[in-house]
Design a protein around this motif. Sequence first.
Motif, PDB file in Angstrom:
ATOM      1  N   ASN A 114       0.813  -1.192  -0.104  1.00 13.87           N
ATOM      2  CA  ASN A 114       0.074   0.013  -0.031  1.00 13.87           C
ATOM      3  C   ASN A 114       0.959   1.311   0.101  1.00 13.87           C
ATOM      4  OD1 ASN A 114       0.559  -0.858   2.748  1.00 13.87           O
ATOM      5  ND2 ASN A 114      -0.628   0.897   3.322  1.00 13.87           N
ATOM      6  N   PRO A 115       0.526   2.302  -0.871  1.00 16.64           N
ATOM      7  CA  PRO A 115       1.376   3.498  -0.705  1.00 16.64           C
ATOM      8  C   PRO A 115       1.863   3.993   0.528  1.00 16.64           C
ATOM      9  CG  PRO A 115      -0.457   3.536  -2.359  1.00 16.64           C
ATOM     10  CD  PRO A 115      -0.745   2.446  -1.589  1.00 16.64           C
ATOM     11  N   GLU A 116       0.831   4.231   1.524  1.00 15.15           N
ATOM     12  CA  GLU A 116       1.263   4.547   2.684  1.00 15.15           C
ATOM     13  C   GLU A 116       2.342   3.710   3.701  1.00 15.15           C
ATOM     14  OE1 GLU A 116      -2.916   4.947   1.491  1.00 15.15           O
ATOM     15  OE2 GLU A 116      -1.714   3.357   1.841  1.00 15.15           O
ATOM     16  N   GLY A 117       2.451   2.614   3.290  1.00 12.96           N
ATOM     17  CA  GLY A 117       3.204   1.618   4.152  1.00 12.96           C
ATOM     18  C   GLY A 117       4.929   2.290   4.005  1.00 12.96           C
ATOM     19  N   ALA A 118       5.191   2.944   2.653  1.00 11.30           N
ATOM     20  CA  ALA A 118       6.512   3.375   2.650  1.00 11.30           C
ATOM     21  C   ALA A 118       6.901   4.456   3.741  1.00 11.30           C
ATOM     22  CB  ALA A 118       6.677   3.578   1.393  1.00 11.30           C
ATOM     23  N   SER A 119       5.958   5.239   3.941  1.00 12.74           N
ATOM     24  CA  SER A 119       6.226   6.380   4.904  1.00 12.74           C
ATOM     25  C   SER A 119       6.539   5.862   6.319  1.00 12.74           C
ATOM     26  CB  SER A 119       5.138   7.234   5.279  1.00 12.74           C
ATOM     27  OG  SER A 119       3.769   6.489   5.870  1.00 12.74           O
ATOM     28  N   VAL A 120       6.548   4.590   6.595  1.00 18.39           N
ATOM     29  CA  VAL A 120       7.002   3.831   7.897  1.00 18.39           C
ATOM     30  C   VAL A 120       7.966   2.785   7.609  1.00 18.39           C
ATOM     31  CG1 VAL A 120       6.174   2.715   9.958  1.00 18.39           C
ATOM     32  CG2 VAL A 120       4.607   4.231   9.075  1.00 18.39           C
ATOM     33  N   GLN A 121       7.558   1.943   6.618  1.00 22.85           N
ATOM     34  CA  GLN A 121       8.514   0.981   6.532  1.00 22.85           C
ATOM     35  C   GLN A 121      10.023   1.143   5.684  1.00 22.85           C
ATOM     36  OE1 GLN A 121       5.562  -1.578   4.352  1.00 22.85           O
ATOM     37  NE2 GLN A 121       4.193  -1.281   5.878  1.00 22.85           N
ATOM     38  N   HIS A 122       9.979   2.171   5.021  1.00 20.39           N
ATOM     39  CA  HIS A 122      11.104   2.361   4.172  1.00 20.39           C
ATOM     40  C   HIS A 122      12.214   3.463   4.896  1.00 20.39           C
ATOM     41  CE1 HIS A 122       9.136   1.235  -0.007  1.00 20.39           C
ATOM     42  NE2 HIS A 122       8.806   0.516   0.951  1.00 20.39           N
ATOM     43  N   VAL A 123      11.607   3.969   5.998  1.00 18.39           N
ATOM     44  CA  VAL A 123      12.309   4.987   6.717  1.00 18.39           C
ATOM     45  C   VAL A 123      13.757   4.100   7.180  1.00 18.39           C
ATOM     46  CG1 VAL A 123      12.383   6.186   8.836  1.00 18.39           C
ATOM     47  CG2 VAL A 123      10.096   6.307   7.263  1.00 18.39           C
ATOM     48  N   GLY A 124      14.948   5.016   6.970  1.00 15.32           N
ATOM     49  CA  GLY A 124      15.988   4.537   7.550  1.00 15.32           C
ATOM     50  C   GLY A 124      17.029   4.003   6.525  1.00 15.32           C
ATOM     51  N   GLY A 125      16.399   3.705   5.391  1.00 17.77           N
ATOM     52  CA  GLY A 125      17.481   3.530   4.164  1.00 17.77           C
ATOM     53  C   GLY A 125      17.874   2.260   4.434  1.00 17.77           C
ATOM     54  N   GLU A 126      19.036   1.928   4.279  1.00 19.45           N
ATOM     55  CA  GLU A 126      20.002   0.647   4.849  1.00 19.45           C
ATOM     56  C   GLU A 126      19.726   0.110   6.194  1.00 19.45           C
ATOM     57  OE1 GLU A 126      23.972   0.666   3.887  1.00 19.45           O
ATOM     58  OE2 GLU A 126      23.553   0.914   1.516  1.00 19.45           O
ATOM     59  N   ALA A 127      19.149   1.034   7.117  1.00 15.04           N
ATOM     60  CA  ALA A 127      18.910   0.463   8.229  1.00 15.04           C
ATOM     61  C   ALA A 127      17.242   0.882   8.548  1.00 15.04           C
ATOM     62  CB  ALA A 127      19.456   1.492   9.506  1.00 15.04           C
ATOM     63  N   GLY A 143      11.305 -22.139   9.340  1.00 14.52           N
ATOM     64  CA  GLY A 143      10.944 -21.498  10.768  1.00 14.52           C
ATOM     65  C   GLY A 143       9.309 -21.185  10.844  1.00 14.52           C
ATOM     66  N   SER A 144       9.043 -20.876  11.862  1.00  9.74           N
ATOM     67  CA  SER A 144       7.577 -20.672  11.959  1.00  9.74           C
ATOM     68  C   SER A 144       7.310 -19.204  12.282  1.00  9.74           C
ATOM     69  CB  SER A 144       7.028 -21.426  13.373  1.00  9.74           C
ATOM     70  OG  SER A 144       7.112 -22.679  13.221  1.00  9.74           O
ATOM     71  N   VAL A 145       8.300 -18.186  12.152  1.00  7.49           N
ATOM     72  CA  VAL A 145       7.975 -16.790  12.314  1.00  7.49           C
ATOM     73  C   VAL A 145       8.157 -16.234  10.706  1.00  7.49           C
ATOM     74  CG1 VAL A 145       8.758 -14.597  13.028  1.00  7.49           C
ATOM     75  CG2 VAL A 145       8.961 -16.649  14.611  1.00  7.49           C
ATOM     76  N   GLY A 146       7.220 -16.113   9.986  1.00  6.29           N
ATOM     77  CA  GLY A 146       6.951 -15.781   8.644  1.00  6.29           C
ATOM     78  C   GLY A 146       6.964 -14.147   8.693  1.00  6.29           C
ATOM     79  N   LEU A 147       6.961 -13.544   7.167  1.00  8.26           N
ATOM     80  CA  LEU A 147       6.803 -12.270   7.080  1.00  8.26           C
ATOM     81  C   LEU A 147       5.716 -12.207   6.192  1.00  8.26           C
ATOM     82  CD1 LEU A 147      10.589 -11.141   6.683  1.00  8.26           C
ATOM     83  CD2 LEU A 147       9.179 -10.827   8.630  1.00  8.26           C
ATOM     84  N   VAL A 148       5.196 -10.862   6.190  1.00 11.08           N
ATOM     85  CA  VAL A 148       4.113 -10.275   4.961  1.00 11.08           C
ATOM     86  C   VAL A 148       4.678  -9.556   4.296  1.00 11.08           C
ATOM     87  CG1 VAL A 148       1.797  -9.378   4.531  1.00 11.08           C
ATOM     88  CG2 VAL A 148       2.100 -10.714   6.495  1.00 11.08           C
ATOM     89  N   VAL A 149       5.145  -9.774   2.950  1.00 13.40           N
ATOM     90  CA  VAL A 149       5.689  -8.936   2.068  1.00 13.40           C
ATOM     91  C   VAL A 149       4.769  -8.739   0.804  1.00 13.40           C
ATOM     92  CG1 VAL A 149       7.621  -8.608   0.612  1.00 13.40           C
ATOM     93  CG2 VAL A 149       7.932  -9.576   2.943  1.00 13.40           C
ATOM     94  N   GLY A 150       4.265  -7.551   0.515  1.00 16.76           N
ATOM     95  CA  GLY A 150       3.304  -7.476  -0.702  1.00 16.76           C
ATOM     96  C   GLY A 150       3.941  -7.858  -1.978  1.00 16.76           C
ATOM     97  N   ALA A 151       3.255  -8.544  -2.816  1.00 12.40           N
ATOM     98  CA  ALA A 151       3.533  -9.039  -3.986  1.00 12.40           C
ATOM     99  C   ALA A 151       3.813  -8.060  -5.120  1.00 12.40           C
ATOM    100  CB  ALA A 151       2.437 -10.171  -4.734  1.00 12.40           C
ATOM    101  N   ILE A 194      12.702  -4.328  -2.149  1.00 15.50           N
ATOM    102  CA  ILE A 194      13.300  -5.398  -1.410  1.00 15.50           C
ATOM    103  C   ILE A 194      14.806  -5.160  -1.645  1.00 15.50           C
ATOM    104  CG2 ILE A 194      13.802  -7.993  -1.251  1.00 15.50           C
ATOM    105  CD1 ILE A 194      10.772  -8.414  -1.987  1.00 15.50           C
ATOM    106  N   GLY A 195      15.338  -5.119  -2.831  1.00 17.39           N
ATOM    107  CA  GLY A 195      16.457  -5.029  -3.080  1.00 17.39           C
ATOM    108  C   GLY A 195      17.091  -3.386  -2.512  1.00 17.39           C
ATOM    109  N   ARG A 196      16.221  -2.402  -3.003  1.00 14.96           N
ATOM    110  CA  ARG A 196      16.731  -1.054  -2.392  1.00 14.96           C
ATOM    111  C   ARG A 196      16.880  -1.093  -0.816  1.00 14.96           C
ATOM    112  NH1 ARG A 196      13.162   2.495  -2.507  1.00 14.96           N
ATOM    113  NH2 ARG A 196      11.405   1.392  -3.167  1.00 14.96           N
ATOM    114  N   LEU A 197      16.463  -1.615  -0.040  1.00 17.14           N
ATOM    115  CA  LEU A 197      16.458  -1.731   1.430  1.00 17.14           C
ATOM    116  C   LEU A 197      17.276  -2.699   1.891  1.00 17.14           C
ATOM    117  CD1 LEU A 197      12.610  -0.999   2.018  1.00 17.14           C
ATOM    118  CD2 LEU A 197      14.170   0.508   2.109  1.00 17.14           C
ATOM    119  N   GLY A 198      17.936  -3.485   1.032  1.00 18.55           N
ATOM    120  CA  GLY A 198      18.807  -4.513   1.322  1.00 18.55           C
ATOM    121  C   GLY A 198      18.242  -5.532   2.013  1.00 18.55           C
ATOM    122  N   LEU A 199      16.983  -6.014   2.119  1.00 20.91           N
ATOM    123  CA  LEU A 199      16.422  -7.057   2.860  1.00 20.91           C
ATOM    124  C   LEU A 199      16.732  -8.420   2.235  1.00 20.91           C
ATOM    125  CD1 LEU A 199      12.842  -5.842   2.839  1.00 20.91           C
ATOM    126  CD2 LEU A 199      14.705  -5.052   4.325  1.00 20.91           C
TER     127      LEU A 199
END
Length: 289
Positions: free
Chosen positions: A166-179, A204-212, A218-223
């Motif tokens: 969702n477009p609003e997600g970047a305002s929180v999730q992308h903050v910090g660049g490489e960190a 493992g049983s701890v998964g992540l939600v990552v939008g399709a 993913i690459g830009r944030l170094g995940l």
Amino acid sequence: MPEPAGLPVGRSPFGERLAGAMAARGPLCVGVDPHPSLLAAWGLTDDAEGLRRFSAAVLEGVADVAAALKPQVALYERHGSAGIAALEELLAASADAGLLTIADAKRGDIGSTMAAYAEAWLGEGSPLAADAVTLSPYLGFESLRPALDTAAETGRGVFVLALTSNPEGASVQHVGGEASVARRIVDAAAAENRRYAGAERGHGSVGLVVGATVGDAIGRLGLDLAAMGGPILAPGLGAQGATPAVLKETFGAAYTRVLGTSSRDILAGGPGPQGVRARAERTLEGLRG
């Protein structure tokens, strides 16, 4: 590394069970989203009885095709206690059919409140307990500790929101660049998975939600999703624009751990289980190709 002591008899950890289901059936999760417009399109009433009939038809259609079923909790909650009862029935019927369930509840809180959410969605004996639940970590990853520990104790799993499309997600999730915030969530999930056996195989049983449809984020944030050690729930397949080819390009080396999730595109095959099954099989063929 050991698994938590005292797992319920006969139940292996969620990550192992999901990996087995994905290997046997394919990497498809079908969302159960009883939107009012969809109920109407199916000729169903927008009430608890409509929810029951809709849910039963979806389950019948995909029980031996999908690796998991993901009911959208909010669309049951809108009908109050009767809607919750319909959700409980779906969870129980799915368990009887041998189909894993992921309650899309996106719960997140602190202290005793988070503990109560954990008991409701992951606790042994709870009528709302699913095989896994989605969680929001934005009060801090460690605020999820009651759910993480309960899941480990009962052999269930969690999917933590990490990188949404969702477009609003970047305002929180992308903050910090490489960190970035997203990277910290990924790293925390990886650390949690390393506590238990199976993570080295991606079970493992701890998964992540990552939008399709997160594109190159993913690459830009170094995940490093391939090294996270758990499954990746990727909503957005189908009606939201992602194709199997997009998923493969987006997730790269981590694609083998991706559980592609489609709701509207598959549910549009109704009314009835046959059309839903046909669309699920077509989607699954693309994911396997």
